[in-house]
Design a protein around this motif. Structure first.
Motif, PDB file in Angstrom:
ATOM      1  N   LYS A   3      14.152  59.945  25.305  1.00 51.26           N
ATOM      2  CA  LYS A   3      14.984  59.378  24.254  1.00 51.26           C
ATOM      3  C   LYS A   3      15.910  60.461  23.727  1.00 51.26           C
ATOM      4  O   LYS A   3      15.553  61.645  23.700  1.00 51.26           O
ATOM      5  CB  LYS A   3      14.138  58.753  23.155  1.00 51.26           C
ATOM      6  CG  LYS A   3      13.290  59.670  22.323  1.00 51.26           C
ATOM      7  CD  LYS A   3      12.551  58.865  21.249  1.00 51.26           C
ATOM      8  CE  LYS A   3      11.524  59.717  20.546  1.00 51.26           C
ATOM      9  NZ  LYS A   3      10.697  58.976  19.599  1.00 51.26           N
ATOM     10  N   THR A   4      17.083  60.057  23.326  1.00 52.79           N
ATOM     11  CA  THR A   4      18.055  61.030  22.814  1.00 52.79           C
ATOM     12  C   THR A   4      18.336  60.703  21.354  1.00 52.79           C
ATOM     13  O   THR A   4      17.484  60.938  20.505  1.00 52.79           O
ATOM     14  CB  THR A   4      19.330  61.052  23.694  1.00 52.79           C
ATOM     15  OG1 THR A   4      19.845  59.729  23.802  1.00 52.79           O
ATOM     16  CG2 THR A   4      19.019  61.580  25.092  1.00 52.79           C
ATOM     17  N   ALA A  17      18.877  55.766  21.968  1.00 52.12           N
ATOM     18  CA  ALA A  17      19.581  55.906  23.244  1.00 52.12           C
ATOM     19  C   ALA A  17      18.683  56.718  24.178  1.00 52.12           C
ATOM     20  O   ALA A  17      17.701  57.345  23.739  1.00 52.12           O
ATOM     21  CB  ALA A  17      20.907  56.620  23.022  1.00 52.12           C
ATOM     22  N   THR A  18      18.999  56.690  25.472  1.00 47.19           N
ATOM     23  CA  THR A  18      18.266  57.515  26.445  1.00 47.19           C
ATOM     24  C   THR A  18      19.288  58.293  27.276  1.00 47.19           C
ATOM     25  O   THR A  18      20.500  58.139  27.088  1.00 47.19           O
ATOM     26  CB  THR A  18      17.430  56.652  27.405  1.00 47.19           C
ATOM     27  OG1 THR A  18      18.341  55.881  28.196  1.00 47.19           O
ATOM     28  CG2 THR A  18      16.480  55.728  26.662  1.00 47.19           C
ATOM     29  N   ASP A  19      18.786  59.079  28.226  1.00 45.06           N
ATOM     30  CA  ASP A  19      19.717  59.817  29.101  1.00 45.06           C
ATOM     31  C   ASP A  19      20.432  58.882  30.078  1.00 45.06           C
ATOM     32  O   ASP A  19      21.350  59.304  30.765  1.00 45.06           O
ATOM     33  CB  ASP A  19      19.023  60.979  29.827  1.00 45.06           C
ATOM     34  CG  ASP A  19      17.621  60.621  30.288  1.00 45.06           C
ATOM     35  OD1 ASP A  19      17.276  59.419  30.274  1.00 45.06           O
ATOM     36  OD2 ASP A  19      16.869  61.536  30.662  1.00 45.06           O
ATOM     37  N   GLU A  27      10.878  51.412  20.065  1.00 42.21           N
ATOM     38  CA  GLU A  27       9.547  51.679  19.503  1.00 42.21           C
ATOM     39  C   GLU A  27       9.204  50.592  18.489  1.00 42.21           C
ATOM     40  O   GLU A  27       9.952  50.368  17.518  1.00 42.21           O
ATOM     41  CB  GLU A  27       9.510  53.067  18.851  1.00 42.21           C
ATOM     42  CG  GLU A  27       9.585  54.163  19.904  1.00 42.21           C
ATOM     43  CD  GLU A  27       9.515  55.583  19.337  1.00 42.21           C
ATOM     44  OE1 GLU A  27       9.625  56.526  20.133  1.00 42.21           O
ATOM     45  OE2 GLU A  27       9.383  55.733  18.099  1.00 42.21           O
ATOM     46  N   TYR A  28       8.090  49.936  18.712  1.00 36.05           N
ATOM     47  CA  TYR A  28       7.618  48.880  17.809  1.00 36.05           C
ATOM     48  C   TYR A  28       6.852  49.529  16.660  1.00 36.05           C
ATOM     49  O   TYR A  28       5.910  50.297  16.881  1.00 36.05           O
ATOM     50  CB  TYR A  28       6.706  47.914  18.575  1.00 36.05           C
ATOM     51  CG  TYR A  28       7.447  46.946  19.467  1.00 36.05           C
ATOM     52  CD1 TYR A  28       8.163  47.389  20.576  1.00 36.05           C
ATOM     53  CD2 TYR A  28       7.440  45.582  19.201  1.00 36.05           C
ATOM     54  CE1 TYR A  28       8.847  46.486  21.387  1.00 36.05           C
ATOM     55  CE2 TYR A  28       8.111  44.682  20.011  1.00 36.05           C
ATOM     56  CZ  TYR A  28       8.814  45.143  21.102  1.00 36.05           C
ATOM     57  OH  TYR A  28       9.485  44.247  21.912  1.00 36.05           O
ATOM     58  N   LEU A  74       6.415  51.969  28.349  1.00 33.17           N
ATOM     59  CA  LEU A  74       6.163  53.409  28.470  1.00 33.17           C
ATOM     60  C   LEU A  74       4.821  53.802  27.877  1.00 33.17           C
ATOM     61  O   LEU A  74       4.075  54.588  28.446  1.00 33.17           O
ATOM     62  CB  LEU A  74       7.261  54.210  27.765  1.00 33.17           C
ATOM     63  CG  LEU A  74       8.618  54.279  28.428  1.00 33.17           C
ATOM     64  CD1 LEU A  74       9.498  55.269  27.694  1.00 33.17           C
ATOM     65  CD2 LEU A  74       8.509  54.648  29.902  1.00 33.17           C
ATOM     66  N   ASP A  75       4.516  53.289  26.704  1.00 34.09           N
ATOM     67  CA  ASP A  75       3.214  53.572  26.092  1.00 34.09           C
ATOM     68  C   ASP A  75       2.882  52.445  25.125  1.00 34.09           C
ATOM     69  O   ASP A  75       3.590  51.439  25.067  1.00 34.09           O
ATOM     70  CB  ASP A  75       3.182  54.967  25.427  1.00 34.09           C
ATOM     71  CG  ASP A  75       4.152  55.079  24.262  1.00 34.09           C
ATOM     72  OD1 ASP A  75       4.363  54.076  23.544  1.00 34.09           O
ATOM     73  OD2 ASP A  75       4.689  56.172  24.032  1.00 34.09           O
ATOM     74  N   ASP A  76       1.815  52.625  24.345  1.00 34.27           N
ATOM     75  CA  ASP A  76       1.317  51.594  23.437  1.00 34.27           C
ATOM     76  C   ASP A  76       2.395  50.871  22.639  1.00 34.27           C
ATOM     77  O   ASP A  76       2.349  49.657  22.476  1.00 34.27           O
ATOM     78  CB  ASP A  76       0.350  52.250  22.440  1.00 34.27           C
ATOM     79  CG  ASP A  76      -1.034  51.656  22.574  1.00 34.27           C
ATOM     80  OD1 ASP A  76      -1.327  51.115  23.654  1.00 34.27           O
ATOM     81  OD2 ASP A  76      -1.793  51.730  21.585  1.00 34.27           O
ATOM     82  N   THR A  77       3.359  51.646  22.133  1.00 31.95           N
ATOM     83  CA  THR A  77       4.343  51.056  21.214  1.00 31.95           C
ATOM     84  C   THR A  77       5.772  51.120  21.749  1.00 31.95           C
ATOM     85  O   THR A  77       6.696  50.763  21.024  1.00 31.95           O
ATOM     86  CB  THR A  77       4.298  51.781  19.847  1.00 31.95           C
ATOM     87  OG1 THR A  77       4.424  53.183  20.081  1.00 31.95           O
ATOM     88  CG2 THR A  77       3.007  51.496  19.096  1.00 31.95           C
ATOM     89  N   THR A  78       5.945  51.559  22.981  1.00 37.24           N
ATOM     90  CA  THR A  78       7.302  51.823  23.480  1.00 37.24           C
ATOM     91  C   THR A  78       7.619  51.074  24.766  1.00 37.24           C
ATOM     92  O   THR A  78       6.813  51.074  25.704  1.00 37.24           O
ATOM     93  CB  THR A  78       7.494  53.337  23.758  1.00 37.24           C
ATOM     94  OG1 THR A  78       7.058  54.071  22.624  1.00 37.24           O
ATOM     95  CG2 THR A  78       8.946  53.666  24.048  1.00 37.24           C
ATOM     96  N   MET A  79       8.811  50.459  24.787  1.00 40.17           N
ATOM     97  CA  MET A  79       9.295  49.867  26.037  1.00 40.17           C
ATOM     98  C   MET A  79      10.744  50.288  26.268  1.00 40.17           C
ATOM     99  O   MET A  79      11.445  50.689  25.336  1.00 40.17           O
ATOM    100  CB  MET A  79       9.173  48.338  26.018  1.00 40.17           C
ATOM    101  CG  MET A  79      10.007  47.646  24.989  1.00 40.17           C
ATOM    102  SD  MET A  79      10.101  45.829  25.204  1.00 40.17           S
ATOM    103  CE  MET A  79       8.438  45.300  24.954  1.00 40.17           C
ATOM    104  N   LEU A  80      11.177  50.200  27.520  1.00 38.09           N
ATOM    105  CA  LEU A  80      12.569  50.440  27.866  1.00 38.09           C
ATOM    106  C   LEU A  80      13.234  49.091  28.119  1.00 38.09           C
ATOM    107  O   LEU A  80      12.617  48.213  28.751  1.00 38.09           O
ATOM    108  CB  LEU A  80      12.681  51.299  29.134  1.00 38.09           C
ATOM    109  CG  LEU A  80      12.149  52.711  29.049  1.00 38.09           C
ATOM    110  CD1 LEU A  80      12.334  53.416  30.403  1.00 38.09           C
ATOM    111  CD2 LEU A  80      12.841  53.517  27.952  1.00 38.09           C
ATOM    112  N   VAL A  81      14.446  48.939  27.614  1.00 34.19           N
ATOM    113  CA  VAL A  81      15.185  47.692  27.823  1.00 34.19           C
ATOM    114  C   VAL A  81      16.604  48.017  28.251  1.00 34.19           C
ATOM    115  O   VAL A  81      17.100  49.133  28.041  1.00 34.19           O
ATOM    116  CB  VAL A  81      15.212  46.817  26.534  1.00 34.19           C
ATOM    117  CG1 VAL A  81      13.817  46.478  26.063  1.00 34.19           C
ATOM    118  CG2 VAL A  81      16.032  47.472  25.422  1.00 34.19           C
ATOM    119  N   LYS A  82      17.249  47.003  28.860  1.00 33.02           N
ATOM    120  CA  LYS A  82      18.661  47.155  29.206  1.00 33.02           C
ATOM    121  C   LYS A  82      19.487  47.060  27.929  1.00 33.02           C
ATOM    122  O   LYS A  82      19.279  46.144  27.121  1.00 33.02           O
ATOM    123  CB  LYS A  82      19.086  46.052  30.170  1.00 33.02           C
ATOM    124  CG  LYS A  82      18.360  46.092  31.498  1.00 33.02           C
ATOM    125  CD  LYS A  82      18.765  44.901  32.361  1.00 33.02           C
ATOM    126  CE  LYS A  82      17.871  44.807  33.576  1.00 33.02           C
ATOM    127  NZ  LYS A  82      18.060  43.550  34.334  1.00 33.02           N
TER     128      LYS A  82
END
Ligand code: ADP
Ligand code: TMP
Length: 239
Positions: A3-4, A17-19, A27-28, A74-82
């Motif tokens: 994450k950036t 944002a991400t790279d 993040e939920y 990605l983890d318990d509270t994190t997802m990646l989306v378009k």
């Protein structure tokens, strides 16, 4: 993927944002709000539960050919989306009378609504998300007519899938809210979140609420209710 920059802190999620310029990091949070943020508390575990329920349902919708923003967990509270250019509308679909519909029309609680009722609300915290009709949306430039037709069709299809999915686990899907956005190439996709924060769910046997109404109406702890929804969804994975 890292994450950036922090882009937005909402009422339930934080967006980074991400790279990759086309990918957002979501993040939920454990925060629960009602009355447009006027009622606000921390509920430990809520973020992880909503992330898990959202991931599970988005994965099923992707597998069934629905266009969604979901990429991976990605983890318990994190997802990646378009990353989307969001359409500033809440698309509400109602199968049974409840909430603001019940209040507005003095409809009988959980009266079946056939065909399902579609409503739009303009997403604006400052204006308290007012109801908006199709002509108002087009005239104000929030979406064109073709987009509204596409959102209606996608919302109906999502309703068909989710109604059947929840019926399979003894739950009536009373109503829900969806958000849509466009990818860089213009594709319309289902975005945001799919969780009991944005659905009304009622147990078919007990009639108990299994969603954020428990928090809105101070009916007891929310975490075990959301856990029940997740456990039932996991116990009867889509075939
Ligand atoms: P709110 O803005 O209502 O407080 P959240 O805390 O859930 O809600 O914040 C998430 C924000 O991210 C919302 O404004 C939502 O419209 C937006 N969003 C959801 N999915 C995407 C996406 N794929 N791309 C860009 N923005 C998104
Ligand atoms: P309502 O009956 O309060 O209009 O809500 C209809 C559905 O939309 C219900 O499932 C809750 C959901 N919803 C949201 O997800 N966000 C909101 O801001 C509002 C008002 C409703």
């Amino acid at each position: 993927m890292t994450k950036t920059e922090l882009l937005y802190t909402g009422k339930a999620k934080t967006m980074y944002a991400t790279d990759d310029p086309d990918v957002l990091w979501v993040e939920y949070m454990d925060q629960a709000t009602a009355l447009n943020g006027k009622k606000k508390v921390q509920i430990p575990g809520k973020g992880a539960l909503n992330r898990q329920i959202s991931s599970l349902l988005f994965e099923e919708l992707n597998a069934n050919g629905f266009a969604t923003h979901y990429l991976k967990t990605l983890d318990d509270t994190t997802m990646l989306v378009k990353k989307c250019a969001m359409i500033p509308l809440e698309a509400v679909v109602r199968n049974f009378a409840s909430g603001s519909f019940e209040r507005k029309f003095h409809a009988a609680h959980l009266q079946p609504l056939v065909p399902a009722v579609h409503e739009f609300y303009y997403k604006s915290d400052a204006l308290d998300d007012p109801f908006i009709n199709d002509e108002q949306i087009v005239a104000l430039g929030y979406a064109d007519k073709a987009t509204l037709v596409a959102i209606h069709a996608m919302s109906d299809a999502v309703n068909g899938y989710l109604k059947a999915r929840f019926a399979q686990i003894g739950i009536d899907l009373v109503d829900f809210k969806l958000e849509f956005g466009r990818l860089a190439d213009g594709t319309l996709v289902l975005a945001d979140e799919l969780s009991p924060d944005n659905f009304r769910l009622v147990d078919e046997v007990s009639g108990r609420s299994l969603d954020k109404d428990v928090f809105r109406k101070d009916q007891g702890p929310l975490q075990p209710v959301y856990q029940t929804v997740l456990d039932r969804l996991k116990g009867a994975q889509h075939v």
